[in-house]
Design a protein around this motif. Structure first.
Motif, short mmCIF file in Angstrom:
data_model
loop_
_atom_site.label_atom_id
_atom_site.label_comp_id
_atom_site.label_asym_id
_atom_site.label_seq_id
_atom_site.Cartn_x
_atom_site.Cartn_y
_atom_site.Cartn_z
N ALA A 1 31.77 42.70 -21.70
CA ALA A 1 32.91 41.78 -21.73
C ALA A 1 32.48 40.39 -22.17
O ALA A 1 31.33 39.98 -21.96
N ARG A 2 33.42 39.66 -22.76
CA ARG A 2 33.16 38.28 -23.15
C ARG A 2 33.11 37.41 -21.90
O ARG A 2 33.90 37.57 -20.98
N ALA A 3 32.19 36.46 -21.88
CA ALA A 3 32.11 35.53 -20.75
C ALA A 3 33.31 34.59 -20.80
O ALA A 3 33.80 34.22 -21.87
N PRO A 4 33.85 34.20 -19.64
CA PRO A 4 34.97 33.25 -19.64
C PRO A 4 34.51 31.89 -20.14
O PRO A 4 33.33 31.54 -20.07
N GLY A 5 35.47 31.11 -20.66
CA GLY A 5 35.15 29.76 -21.09
C GLY A 5 34.77 28.90 -19.91
O GLY A 5 35.17 29.16 -18.77
N PRO A 6 33.98 27.86 -20.13
CA PRO A 6 33.55 27.01 -19.02
C PRO A 6 34.71 26.21 -18.45
O PRO A 6 35.59 25.76 -19.18
N VAL A 7 34.73 26.05 -17.15
CA VAL A 7 35.72 25.24 -16.48
C VAL A 7 35.43 23.77 -16.77
O VAL A 7 34.27 23.32 -16.71
N TYR A 8 36.45 23.00 -17.11
CA TYR A 8 36.26 21.59 -17.40
C TYR A 8 35.66 20.89 -16.19
O TYR A 8 36.13 21.06 -15.07
N GLY A 9 34.63 20.13 -16.42
CA GLY A 9 34.01 19.35 -15.34
C GLY A 9 32.99 20.09 -14.52
O GLY A 9 32.43 19.52 -13.59
N ALA A 10 32.75 21.37 -14.83
CA ALA A 10 31.83 22.15 -14.01
C ALA A 10 30.38 21.85 -14.35
O ALA A 10 29.48 22.11 -13.54
N GLY A 11 30.12 21.35 -15.54
CA GLY A 11 28.75 21.08 -15.95
C GLY A 11 28.02 22.35 -16.32
O GLY A 11 28.58 23.45 -16.33
#
Length: 295
Positions: free
Chosen positions: A283-293
């Motif tokens: 599976a494709r990895a989810p996009g990074p959460v804004y502000g998570a670093g």
């Protein structure tokens, strides 16, 4: 006035400042007659003033356009109904609804109070639903009366609603809900001649001030896409979500079924875990959460 929205009547909520103001001015520049809605609150949704909406109306009129102000609260049934009534009373029709009103009350999840959750979800999600419901009722009545309807709803979501954003659980949840609301509206209202799309903008406004610094584009950079979605040039486009920032436009591709396993019956927990592990490798990895670093 001439332009791709000539002859249309557009309503823009939260149009006293920032993105909404830019959308209202851009729609008017392309020939639309505009209802400028703004409750005149501060960044946290407190207070009220009729002046922001009236100032945008003056700007539009000074440039040769037609506009009227509406200072009602679109997150109430009465305010949403009067918004649609204002368009019909002033201009005799309604063609475009741009939902944009909103404010922020950012907190980390463990510090987020119920009042701040309720206030943000109310203005963003309910403040989209109620104007949509009132406008859709009008368009359905027009369609059933045999009058051709070619209407457009443009909703405002956010990257926070698409990917998540640290410190903005209330805002992100509301903006994610707006995407689902848009997809449902596109499916349900097509029979009446109404299309619905959403835009996730990124621009320098009072809502983003102090969060993203100076790296964002201007509100007016987003407005051309909103105007196009409102115009008949996009008559075949519905149920879509776009991201817009500066000179960049992206078609967002939402949840789709990825790798699947079918065991032919109920799994044991161990079997379900093993299947899930195997599926995740493909599976494709989810996009990074804004502000998570960085992880």
């Amino acid at each position: 006035m001439t332009g791709i929205c000539a002859g249309q009547v557009a309503v823009v909520t939260g149009a006293g400042r920032g993105l909404g103001r830019a959308h209202a001015l851009a729609l008017a520049a392309e020939g639309a007659r505009v209802v400028v809605n703004d409750l005149g609150t501060d960044r946290a949704g407190e207070g009220s003033s009729t002046e922001p909406a009236r100032e945008v109306v003056r700007e539009i009129r000074d440039r040769g356009g037609e506009a009227v102000a509406h200072a009602g609260d679109v997150a109430t049934g009465e305010g949403a109904a009067s918004l649609v009534a204002t368009a019909l009373d002033a201009f005799g029709r309604l063609d475009v609804l741009v939902n944009n009103a909103g404010f922020l009350r950012d907190r980390m999840l463990v510090s987020l109070g119920e009042d701040d959750w309720d206030a943000v979800v109310r203005v963003h999600l309910k403040g989209h639903f109620l104007p949509m419901r009132c406008a859709a009722a009008h368009w359905r009545a027009e369609s059933k009366a045999g009058r051709a309807v070619r209407a457009s709803i443009v909703n405002t979501t956010s990257g926070a609603g698409l990917l998540g954003s640290v410190g903005q659980a209330n805002y992100a949840a509301a903006k994610a809900g707006i995407v689902a609301l848009t997809l449902v509206a596109a499916a349900e209202l097509a029979r009446y001649g109404v299309r619905a799309n959403a835009v996730a903008p990124a621009a320098r406004t009072r809502m983003t001030e102090g969060i993203f610094g100076d790296g964002l584009g201007e509100p007016g950079d987003v407005s051309p896409l909103v105007v196009w979605l409102g115009s008949q040039a996009s008559a075949d486009v519905t149920g879509r979500v776009f991201e817009a920032e500066g000179g960049r436009i992206t078609v967002m591709e939402g949840w789709r079924r990825g790798p699947t396993a079918d065991g032919g019956g109920r799994w044991t927990p161990t079997e379900a875990g093993g299947a899930a592990r195997r599926l995740l490798t493909g599976a494709r990895a989810p996009g990074p959460v804004y502000g998570a670093g960085a992880p």
